[in-house]
Design a protein around this motif. Structure first.
Motif, short mmCIF file in Angstrom:
data_model
loop_
_atom_site.label_atom_id
_atom_site.label_comp_id
_atom_site.label_asym_id
_atom_site.label_seq_id
_atom_site.Cartn_x
_atom_site.Cartn_y
_atom_site.Cartn_z
N SER A 262 0.98 -1.27 0.02
CA SER A 262 -0.02 0.06 0.00
C SER A 262 0.88 1.28 -0.06
N GLY B 294 -3.47 4.86 1.77
CA GLY B 294 -3.59 3.57 1.36
C GLY B 294 -3.65 2.74 2.43
N HIS C 174 -5.88 -0.89 2.97
CA HIS C 174 -4.91 -1.86 3.37
C HIS C 174 -5.61 -2.80 4.35
N THR D 199 -2.20 -1.44 -3.62
CA THR D 199 -3.52 -0.46 -3.24
C THR D 199 -3.00 1.09 -3.56
#
Length: 217
Positions: free
Chosen positions: A78, A83, A87, A135
């Protein structure tokens, strides 16, 4: 790249997206983080259908049952800091996954619209032969993911790449489509058509990191 736009379907996911967009609901940072986390769970469930499964026997107190279980080695990587809630949503479903974190941020010179993406921190296990789940909640220009991909190359070649994103721009999606390998999947909850002059998604949600964790200097 194979694109899975879940925003085109009618589901509870639309409720979570509407709340993270709503400027009034955004005032509750805890709810904003939780909604991003729930979006991660929904995207994770959909993404899990593309994994490899093998039969395995499960023993119950009264007998045994053959079930198909995932055997892939997963690495969730991430982009800090926005993020993190996304995550966590994925980690709620893939609790045995390994984890990676990378710091990537935009650097604007003065008040100019032009910017460069700076990568300063990266910690991750080997990616060789594993399924990489990358991500990035806001896929705006795609340049952050481009720089992250370059940084990841030193950690090995994954067997597959799945990008998990909450909201993206059409321009950003087209940009990363030219950069990432053909076997890459993009799982996204909503797609907006425009970027402003500073590369932010319109209508978007604003700055996801600030909404989740407070404004930065």
């Amino acid at each position: 790249m194979i694109i899975h736009n879940l925003g085109e379907e009618n589901s509870v996911l639309n409720q979570f997206i509407s709340e993270i967009r709503d400027s009034q609901v955004q005032k509750d940072a805890m709810r904003f983080r939780r909604n991003i986390e729930r979006i991660g769970e929904v995207l994770g469930y959909e993404f899990s259908k593309e994994l490899e499964y093998s039969p395995a026997m499960v023993e119950t107190p009264l007998g045994s049952k053959e079930m198909k279980l995932n055997q892939d080695q997963l690495v969730i990587c991430s982009i800090l800091r926005a993020g993190l809630p996304l995550h966590q949503g994925l980690l709620n479903y893939f609790d045995t996954a390994e984890n990676g974190f990378i710091s990537a941020f935009r650097k604007h010179e003065g008040n100019e619209d032009n910017f460069e993406v700076i990568v300063k921190y990266f910690a991750a296990p080997s990616l060789e032969g594993k399924v990489l789940i990358l991500t990035d909640p806001m896929l705006a220009t795609g340049r952050t993911l481009e720089n992250v991909l370059l940084a990841l190359k030193e950690h090995g070649t994954p067997s597959a790449i799945h990008i998990i994103s909450v909201i993206g721009s059409q321009q950003g999606i087209e940009y990363i489509d030219k950069i990432f390998p053909e076997y890459t999947h993009l799982w996204i909850a909503s797609v907006d058509l425009e970027l402003n002059s500073r590369g932010y998604i319109l209508p978007g949600i604003g700055d996801a990191g600030d909404l989740a964790f407070g404004e930065k200097l």
